[in-house]
Design a protein around this motif. Sequence first.
Motif, PDB file in Angstrom:
ATOM      1  N   LEU A 368       0.831  -1.203   0.000  1.00 25.48           N
ATOM      2  CA  LEU A 368       0.000   0.000   0.000  1.00 25.48           C
ATOM      3  C   LEU A 368       0.874   1.263   0.000  1.00 25.48           C
ATOM      4  O   LEU A 368       0.556   2.246  -0.676  1.00 25.48           O
ATOM      5  CB  LEU A 368      -0.924  -0.002   1.213  1.00 25.48           C
ATOM      6  CG  LEU A 368      -2.060  -1.022   1.183  1.00 25.48           C
ATOM      7  CD1 LEU A 368      -2.792  -1.033   2.524  1.00 25.48           C
ATOM      8  CD2 LEU A 368      -3.056  -0.710   0.069  1.00 25.48           C
ATOM      9  N   VAL A 369       1.953   1.219   0.754  1.00 23.66           N
ATOM     10  CA  VAL A 369       2.853   2.377   0.791  1.00 23.66           C
ATOM     11  C   VAL A 369       3.498   2.609  -0.574  1.00 23.66           C
ATOM     12  O   VAL A 369       3.553   3.736  -1.087  1.00 23.66           O
ATOM     13  CB  VAL A 369       3.933   2.181   1.883  1.00 23.66           C
ATOM     14  CG1 VAL A 369       5.036   3.228   1.730  1.00 23.66           C
ATOM     15  CG2 VAL A 369       3.311   2.268   3.261  1.00 23.66           C
ATOM     16  N   ARG A 370       3.960   1.523  -1.197  1.00 21.98           N
ATOM     17  CA  ARG A 370       4.680   1.654  -2.463  1.00 21.98           C
ATOM     18  C   ARG A 370       3.760   2.054  -3.608  1.00 21.98           C
ATOM     19  O   ARG A 370       4.140   2.887  -4.449  1.00 21.98           O
ATOM     20  CB  ARG A 370       5.386   0.337  -2.794  1.00 21.98           C
ATOM     21  CG  ARG A 370       6.149   0.373  -4.114  1.00 21.98           C
ATOM     22  CD  ARG A 370       6.904  -0.912  -4.342  1.00 21.98           C
ATOM     23  NE  ARG A 370       7.951  -1.116  -3.337  1.00 21.98           N
ATOM     24  CZ  ARG A 370       8.737  -2.183  -3.294  1.00 21.98           C
ATOM     25  NH1 ARG A 370       8.585  -3.150  -4.193  1.00 21.98           N
ATOM     26  NH2 ARG A 370       9.666  -2.295  -2.358  1.00 21.98           N
ATOM     27  N   TYR A 371       2.547   1.478  -3.670  1.00 21.95           N
ATOM     28  CA  TYR A 371       1.702   1.648  -4.862  1.00 21.95           C
ATOM     29  C   TYR A 371       0.541   2.625  -4.673  1.00 21.95           C
ATOM     30  O   TYR A 371      -0.089   3.025  -5.656  1.00 21.95           O
ATOM     31  CB  TYR A 371       1.149   0.294  -5.304  1.00 21.95           C
ATOM     32  CG  TYR A 371       2.227  -0.676  -5.708  1.00 21.95           C
ATOM     33  CD1 TYR A 371       2.996  -0.465  -6.850  1.00 21.95           C
ATOM     34  CD2 TYR A 371       2.509  -1.803  -4.930  1.00 21.95           C
ATOM     35  CE1 TYR A 371       3.994  -1.350  -7.215  1.00 21.95           C
ATOM     36  CE2 TYR A 371       3.513  -2.694  -5.289  1.00 21.95           C
ATOM     37  CZ  TYR A 371       4.248  -2.469  -6.435  1.00 21.95           C
ATOM     38  OH  TYR A 371       5.239  -3.339  -6.781  1.00 21.95           O
ATOM     39  N   GLY A 377       0.174  10.605  -2.563  1.00 15.97           N
ATOM     40  CA  GLY A 377       0.343  11.605  -1.511  1.00 15.97           C
ATOM     41  C   GLY A 377      -0.725  11.495  -0.438  1.00 15.97           C
ATOM     42  O   GLY A 377      -1.069  10.406   0.026  1.00 15.97           O
ATOM     43  N   GLU A 378      -1.300  12.667  -0.036  1.00 18.68           N
ATOM     44  CA  GLU A 378      -2.290  12.693   1.044  1.00 18.68           C
ATOM     45  C   GLU A 378      -3.526  11.876   0.689  1.00 18.68           C
ATOM     46  O   GLU A 378      -4.070  11.160   1.529  1.00 18.68           O
ATOM     47  CB  GLU A 378      -2.675  14.143   1.352  1.00 18.68           C
ATOM     48  CG  GLU A 378      -1.548  14.965   1.959  1.00 18.68           C
ATOM     49  CD  GLU A 378      -2.011  16.348   2.361  1.00 18.68           C
ATOM     50  OE1 GLU A 378      -3.238  16.587   2.325  1.00 18.68           O
ATOM     51  OE2 GLU A 378      -1.156  17.183   2.717  1.00 18.68           O
ATOM     52  N   PRO A 468       0.579   8.295   8.856  1.00 20.24           N
ATOM     53  CA  PRO A 468       0.755   9.518   8.076  1.00 20.24           C
ATOM     54  C   PRO A 468       1.932  10.346   8.590  1.00 20.24           C
ATOM     55  O   PRO A 468       2.244  10.338   9.768  1.00 20.24           O
ATOM     56  CB  PRO A 468      -0.561  10.257   8.288  1.00 20.24           C
ATOM     57  CG  PRO A 468      -1.025   9.793   9.634  1.00 20.24           C
ATOM     58  CD  PRO A 468      -0.586   8.362   9.749  1.00 20.24           C
ATOM     59  N   SER A 469       2.536  11.062   7.670  1.00 19.34           N
ATOM     60  CA  SER A 469       3.686  11.881   8.028  1.00 19.34           C
ATOM     61  C   SER A 469       3.261  13.291   8.460  1.00 19.34           C
ATOM     62  O   SER A 469       4.035  13.993   9.105  1.00 19.34           O
ATOM     63  CB  SER A 469       4.650  11.979   6.843  1.00 19.34           C
ATOM     64  OG  SER A 469       3.971  12.451   5.685  1.00 19.34           O
ATOM     65  N   LYS A 470       2.034  13.703   8.088  1.00 12.56           N
ATOM     66  CA  LYS A 470       1.545  15.034   8.441  1.00 12.56           C
ATOM     67  C   LYS A 470       0.497  14.932   9.547  1.00 12.56           C
ATOM     68  O   LYS A 470      -0.361  14.055   9.520  1.00 12.56           O
ATOM     69  CB  LYS A 470       0.917  15.718   7.217  1.00 12.56           C
ATOM     70  CG  LYS A 470       1.909  15.968   6.085  1.00 12.56           C
ATOM     71  CD  LYS A 470       1.220  16.661   4.919  1.00 12.56           C
ATOM     72  CE  LYS A 470       2.208  16.929   3.783  1.00 12.56           C
ATOM     73  NZ  LYS A 470       1.540  17.587   2.626  1.00 12.56           N
ATOM     74  N   LYS A 471       0.550  15.860  10.498  1.00  7.50           N
ATOM     75  CA  LYS A 471      -0.392  15.832  11.609  1.00  7.50           C
ATOM     76  C   LYS A 471      -1.829  16.095  11.153  1.00  7.50           C
ATOM     77  O   LYS A 471      -2.779  15.702  11.827  1.00  7.50           O
ATOM     78  CB  LYS A 471       0.005  16.867  12.670  1.00  7.50           C
ATOM     79  CG  LYS A 471       1.208  16.443  13.502  1.00  7.50           C
ATOM     80  CD  LYS A 471       1.391  17.363  14.692  1.00  7.50           C
ATOM     81  CE  LYS A 471       2.509  16.839  15.603  1.00  7.50           C
ATOM     82  NZ  LYS A 471       2.673  17.690  16.820  1.00  7.50           N
TER      83      LYS A 471
END
Length: 525
Positions: A368-371, A377-378, A468-471
């Motif tokens: 899921l992360v790769r594709y 992105g978001e 997620p990388s963004k809060k």
Amino acid sequence: MLPVYALLSLLRMTFAYIFSLIFSLSIGILAAKNEKAEHIIIPLLDVLQSIPILGFFPIAIIFFINLFGSYIGAEISSIFLIFTSQVWNMTFGVYEAVKLIPRDVEEMARVYNIGRFLYVRKILVPATMTKLIYNSAMSWGGGWFFLYASEIISVGNAQISLPGLGSLLALSLMESPPRIDVALLSVLVTMFLVSFTYLFIWRPLIEWSENFKYEYSAGERRRIRLFEIPRVRIPPFLYRSFFRAIRYISKLPLRNFMARLGGILRSRAVIIRRVFFLLLTAFIVYAVVKTALSITPESISSEYIKEPDLVLMASLNSIRRVLAVLLISLSWTVPVSLLVGRGKHWNEFMLIFEIAASFPIPVLWPFLVRYIVLPLGEGGFEVAAITLALFGAQFYLLFNSLAGVRSIPSDLEEMRRVFLVKGALYFRKIVIPGMFPSIVTGLITAWGGAWNSLIVAEYIKVGEEIFPSKKSQYGLGTLLSIAAWEKGDVSSVIFITAVLTIIIITINRTFWRFLYNYSAKFRVE
């Protein structure tokens, strides 16, 4: 080592299921038959079944580990956490089944003055069999689904990893780079165990549970034996060998021993009851004192209290994702239930559904992360989060809907054939009303399953990467996972669980209670 890991995981699952079975039968029947208890138990179950498995970490850490030590306490904690992933769905199934017992059966019990024990054994427990066995199959799959979260216990900065398939899967994905080969091997072993238990345990039990379906006509119907060998496209000798062993065990001279033991227990019931309550009281006092001594002022302060905006934003994100999961689940599970529930290939589809419901979702994280997440992105994280949460929610609705279709009395089918009711009228007047209580139960348990799945869906860790990388995309599952797995912060886990509980109680009391009461109008009399 892999067979040993598989055996240990299977033992934890079995112990958790036994406790779930005892709890669901006792509490479900009590809630259905005692109105005062119902007003307390059902709202409480509504909340508990919606709390993610990590929400029970404080109990596991503060109570079991402090009381029994790190190793034994961790084993008991693991069984307890698996128990929380199985028991609520089963309890709601028992509650619904008892509430839907026809009134003429209740009247018969009163007229003939049937004793309390006989009433439970001959009327209440048989009435629960169909729903209980269907929901047990689903809960068994749910236990495998959350196994990886149950076999890794974080205490402060320390992490206790119990030997098992779940911890093997989780740790292999946390390595940098991820060990996909080890993860896939653990998944294959899990799928084998799921298939074996379905083919040799749940499938015969599901067939056998058809004996307990209420019928309202005098038509002849063949009784299904518990260990009857169903037709299946695998070598018949496997079934024969397994069920011959079961029959041999069932014929061992245990009945006389159990009868003598029961007589001894009945004759000394008062003494046994007093000794039991005395020991239970002493254990509770000891546990409370030891737990209180382990609590410090630092352990009850959460850093999230200082960030109300983050908690509010995370709450709204999680609610939005849960609603999306419910709508998607409802859009496909009800039509599939109508197509499969009375079809010729029922057993084959049930095996597929059981395996899919038990699939350990963390193994999909790297793909899921790769594709999806990185290319989109978001928006990619939103798609991945809803996809992952679907796996933890949709099968609750599917299994309950299937049970609703299968529980429609055959005399209604006979009436439909006599009066030539078919097409849209047949579905609108017979099928949908007949399965509506089960759909509502499925929605409630799927609602709980969706919240449970947030710990998988809103916190994706592959090697050193965390999403997620963004809060702005954080959900309550993200905050809960960070507090439990990265920091081992019990106070933050308690705080986020409290926020989650407030949200769940509010929605349960304003919507789900109304819908459940409305579904009672569709009870067949």
